[in-house]
Design a protein around this motif. Structure first.
Motif, PDB file in Angstrom:
ATOM      1  N   TRP A   1     -59.309  53.175  40.262  1.00 50.78           N
ATOM      2  CA  TRP A   1     -58.422  53.772  39.268  1.00 50.78           C
ATOM      3  C   TRP A   1     -59.244  54.427  38.163  1.00 50.78           C
ATOM      4  CZ3 TRP A   1     -53.438  53.584  40.677  1.00 50.78           C
ATOM      5  CH2 TRP A   1     -53.040  52.592  41.575  1.00 50.78           C
ATOM      6  N   SER A   2     -58.714  55.510  37.601  1.00 47.47           N
ATOM      7  CA  SER A   2     -59.362  56.116  36.444  1.00 47.47           C
ATOM      8  C   SER A   2     -59.216  55.157  35.256  1.00 47.47           C
ATOM      9  CB  SER A   2     -58.705  57.462  36.109  1.00 47.47           C
ATOM     10  OG  SER A   2     -57.412  57.247  35.549  1.00 47.47           O
ATOM     11  N   LYS A   3     -59.949  55.400  34.204  1.00 51.83           N
ATOM     12  CA  LYS A   3     -59.891  54.540  33.017  1.00 51.83           C
ATOM     13  C   LYS A   3     -58.475  54.533  32.425  1.00 51.83           C
ATOM     14  CE  LYS A   3     -63.432  54.187  30.203  1.00 51.83           C
ATOM     15  NZ  LYS A   3     -64.433  54.408  29.157  1.00 51.83           N
ATOM     16  N   ASP A   4     -57.850  55.712  32.344  1.00 53.89           N
ATOM     17  CA  ASP A   4     -56.479  55.804  31.804  1.00 53.89           C
ATOM     18  C   ASP A   4     -55.484  55.067  32.703  1.00 53.89           C
ATOM     19  OD1 ASP A   4     -57.388  57.299  29.675  1.00 53.89           O
ATOM     20  OD2 ASP A   4     -56.793  59.224  30.538  1.00 53.89           O
ATOM     21  N   GLU A   5     -55.619  55.235  34.020  1.00 58.39           N
ATOM     22  CA  GLU A   5     -54.727  54.542  34.955  1.00 58.39           C
ATOM     23  C   GLU A   5     -54.898  53.028  34.836  1.00 58.39           C
ATOM     24  OE1 GLU A   5     -54.561  57.852  38.576  1.00 58.39           O
ATOM     25  OE2 GLU A   5     -56.149  56.342  38.543  1.00 58.39           O
ATOM     26  N   ALA A   6     -56.152  52.578  34.798  1.00 59.04           N
ATOM     27  CA  ALA A   6     -56.441  51.146  34.712  1.00 59.04           C
ATOM     28  C   ALA A   6     -55.818  50.529  33.460  1.00 59.04           C
ATOM     29  CB  ALA A   6     -57.941  50.901  34.747  1.00 59.04           C
ATOM     30  N   ALA A   7     -55.777  51.294  32.366  1.00 59.18           N
ATOM     31  CA  ALA A   7     -55.189  50.800  31.121  1.00 59.18           C
ATOM     32  C   ALA A   7     -53.679  50.608  31.254  1.00 59.18           C
ATOM     33  CB  ALA A   7     -55.500  51.763  29.977  1.00 59.18           C
ATOM     34  N   GLU A   8     -53.034  51.441  32.059  1.00 65.02           N
ATOM     35  CA  GLU A   8     -51.574  51.367  32.231  1.00 65.02           C
ATOM     36  C   GLU A   8     -51.148  50.395  33.328  1.00 65.02           C
ATOM     37  OE1 GLU A   8     -49.156  54.937  32.275  1.00 65.02           O
ATOM     38  OE2 GLU A   8     -50.867  56.071  31.504  1.00 65.02           O
ATOM     39  N   LEU A   9     -52.055  50.035  34.217  1.00 63.85           N
ATOM     40  CA  LEU A   9     -51.701  49.205  35.373  1.00 63.85           C
ATOM     41  C   LEU A   9     -50.996  47.895  35.041  1.00 63.85           C
ATOM     42  CD1 LEU A   9     -54.533  49.482  38.037  1.00 63.85           C
ATOM     43  CD2 LEU A   9     -52.144  50.166  38.272  1.00 63.85           C
ATOM     44  N   PRO A  10     -51.480  47.101  34.077  1.00 60.40           N
ATOM     45  CA  PRO A  10     -50.840  45.801  33.847  1.00 60.40           C
ATOM     46  C   PRO A  10     -49.337  45.888  33.574  1.00 60.40           C
ATOM     47  CG  PRO A  10     -52.957  45.868  32.746  1.00 60.40           C
ATOM     48  CD  PRO A  10     -52.685  47.265  33.251  1.00 60.40           C
ATOM     49  N   LEU A  11     -48.914  46.842  32.758  1.00 61.36           N
ATOM     50  CA  LEU A  11     -47.494  46.999  32.458  1.00 61.36           C
ATOM     51  C   LEU A  11     -46.703  47.398  33.703  1.00 61.36           C
ATOM     52  CD1 LEU A  11     -45.300  46.935  30.301  1.00 61.36           C
ATOM     53  CD2 LEU A  11     -45.849  49.308  29.765  1.00 61.36           C
ATOM     54  N   LYS A  12     -47.252  48.320  34.481  1.00 65.13           N
ATOM     55  CA  LYS A  12     -46.584  48.766  35.710  1.00 65.13           C
ATOM     56  C   LYS A  12     -46.494  47.623  36.727  1.00 65.13           C
ATOM     57  CE  LYS A  12     -46.053  53.007  34.376  1.00 65.13           C
ATOM     58  NZ  LYS A  12     -44.709  53.543  34.127  1.00 65.13           N
ATOM     59  N   ILE A  13     -47.554  46.844  36.824  1.00 71.36           N
ATOM     60  CA  ILE A  13     -47.566  45.707  37.755  1.00 71.36           C
ATOM     61  C   ILE A  13     -46.550  44.654  37.321  1.00 71.36           C
ATOM     62  CG2 ILE A  13     -48.977  43.764  38.549  1.00 71.36           C
ATOM     63  CD1 ILE A  13     -51.317  45.805  38.739  1.00 71.36           C
ATOM     64  N   ASP A  14     -46.436  44.420  36.014  1.00 78.65           N
ATOM     65  CA  ASP A  14     -45.419  43.480  35.523  1.00 78.65           C
ATOM     66  C   ASP A  14     -44.021  43.931  35.931  1.00 78.65           C
ATOM     67  OD1 ASP A  14     -47.337  41.846  34.376  1.00 78.65           O
ATOM     68  OD2 ASP A  14     -46.996  42.571  32.320  1.00 78.65           O
ATOM     69  N   THR A  15     -43.768  45.227  35.866  1.00 78.41           N
ATOM     70  CA  THR A  15     -42.467  45.751  36.288  1.00 78.41           C
ATOM     71  C   THR A  15     -42.270  45.531  37.788  1.00 78.41           C
ATOM     72  OG1 THR A  15     -42.518  47.407  34.523  1.00 78.41           O
ATOM     73  CG2 THR A  15     -40.966  47.784  36.330  1.00 78.41           C
ATOM     74  N   CYS A  16     -43.319  45.710  38.576  1.00 77.81           N
ATOM     75  CA  CYS A  16     -43.228  45.454  40.020  1.00 77.81           C
ATOM     76  C   CYS A  16     -42.843  44.000  40.286  1.00 77.81           C
ATOM     77  CB  CYS A  16     -44.550  45.772  40.713  1.00 77.81           C
ATOM     78  SG  CYS A  16     -44.959  47.530  40.760  1.00 77.81           S
ATOM     79  N   ILE A  17     -43.403  43.076  39.525  1.00 80.12           N
ATOM     80  CA  ILE A  17     -43.080  41.662  39.686  1.00 80.12           C
ATOM     81  C   ILE A  17     -41.605  41.423  39.354  1.00 80.12           C
ATOM     82  CG2 ILE A  17     -43.535  39.336  38.782  1.00 80.12           C
ATOM     83  CD1 ILE A  17     -46.518  40.240  38.523  1.00 80.12           C
ATOM     84  N   GLU A  18     -41.107  42.063  38.305  1.00 81.02           N
ATOM     85  CA  GLU A  18     -39.679  41.977  37.970  1.00 81.02           C
ATOM     86  C   GLU A  18     -38.829  42.482  39.133  1.00 81.02           C
ATOM     87  OE1 GLU A  18     -38.278  43.594  34.187  1.00 81.02           O
ATOM     88  OE2 GLU A  18     -40.356  43.594  33.512  1.00 81.02           O
ATOM     89  N   ILE A  19     -39.256  43.581  39.746  1.00 79.82           N
ATOM     90  CA  ILE A  19     -38.515  44.165  40.871  1.00 79.82           C
ATOM     91  C   ILE A  19     -38.490  43.197  42.049  1.00 79.82           C
ATOM     92  CG2 ILE A  19     -38.544  46.004  42.615  1.00 79.82           C
ATOM     93  CD1 ILE A  19     -39.573  47.883  40.329  1.00 79.82           C
ATOM     94  N   ILE A  20     -39.606  42.561  42.347  1.00 81.89           N
ATOM     95  CA  ILE A  20     -39.663  41.595  43.454  1.00 81.89           C
ATOM     96  C   ILE A  20     -38.677  40.456  43.208  1.00 81.89           C
ATOM     97  CG2 ILE A  20     -41.105  39.844  44.584  1.00 81.89           C
ATOM     98  CD1 ILE A  20     -43.517  41.797  44.024  1.00 81.89           C
TER      99      ILE A  20
END
Length: 188
Positions: A150-169
């Motif tokens: 992941w790029s540096k900017d993408e890596a910074a945003e990943l945790p929030l997006k992953i948390d949303t994925c967990i909510e979806i699961i």
């Protein structure tokens, strides 16, 4: 109720932080947040997560991305999980980075992991959570792009997006795919 949640990716430390391994990354985050540990079993790393009376069997196939169908088929049968309770977590080049789309069914969209699952299972009517990784690559560079970190900017945003994925699961297992799609697919 029992569900098989499959995070697509490739085993090995060289793939750990690549775009193609977002499925593994989501399941690792869920396991970490829940204090559960994956065990190395046949065709994959397996963990069991319990939530609101449901059992989620988490699978990170070790068959490599392009042969994911073998692991999915094996664990559906071994755990006696209905095909209707299968959710695949996958990267998607057609969606901008961080865009999340839950679908009840669909085609493989050129994704080799999904293609193999459909070929082995003989059907494509399974739920999938598509994680947008964007398509910022030159023609012919697709393989390099998905296997890059992941790029540096993408890596910074990943945790929030992953948390949303967990909510979806969790939502998928408790209120179903249709209501979860209505709740999350409209979010930016």
């Amino acid at each position: 109720m029992k569900y098989l949640i499959v995070g697509l990716g490739n085993p090995g430390s060289e793939y750990e932080n690549t775009r193609h391994n977002i499925g593994f990354k989501i399941l690792d985050a869920l396991a970490d947040a829940s204090n559960i540990v994956f065990s190395d079993k046949r065709y994959g790393f397996i963990a069991e997560y319990k939530f609101k009376g449901r059992t989620f069997v988490l699978l990170k196939p070790t068959t490599f991305m392009n042969l994911s169908g073998k692991a999915v088929n094996y664990w559906l049968q071994k755990e006696k999980i209905s095909f209707d309770n299968l959710l695949i977590l996958t990267d998607d080049l057609a969606l901008p980075f961080g865009t999340l789309r839950l679908r009840a069914k669909g085609g493989d969209a050129g994704h080799n992991g999904l293609k193999d699952i459909q070929q082995v299972m003989g059907r494509s009517d399974y739920a999938r959570l598509r994680f947008g990784i964007g398509s910022d690559f030159r023609p012919g560079q697709q393989v390099d792009y998905v296997l890059e970190e992941w790029s540096k900017d993408e890596a910074a945003e990943l945790p929030l997006k992953i948390d949303t994925c967990i909510e979806i699961i969790k939502s998928y297992g408790t209120i179903g795919v249709a209501r979860t799609m209505n709740q999350f697919n409209k979010r930016k």
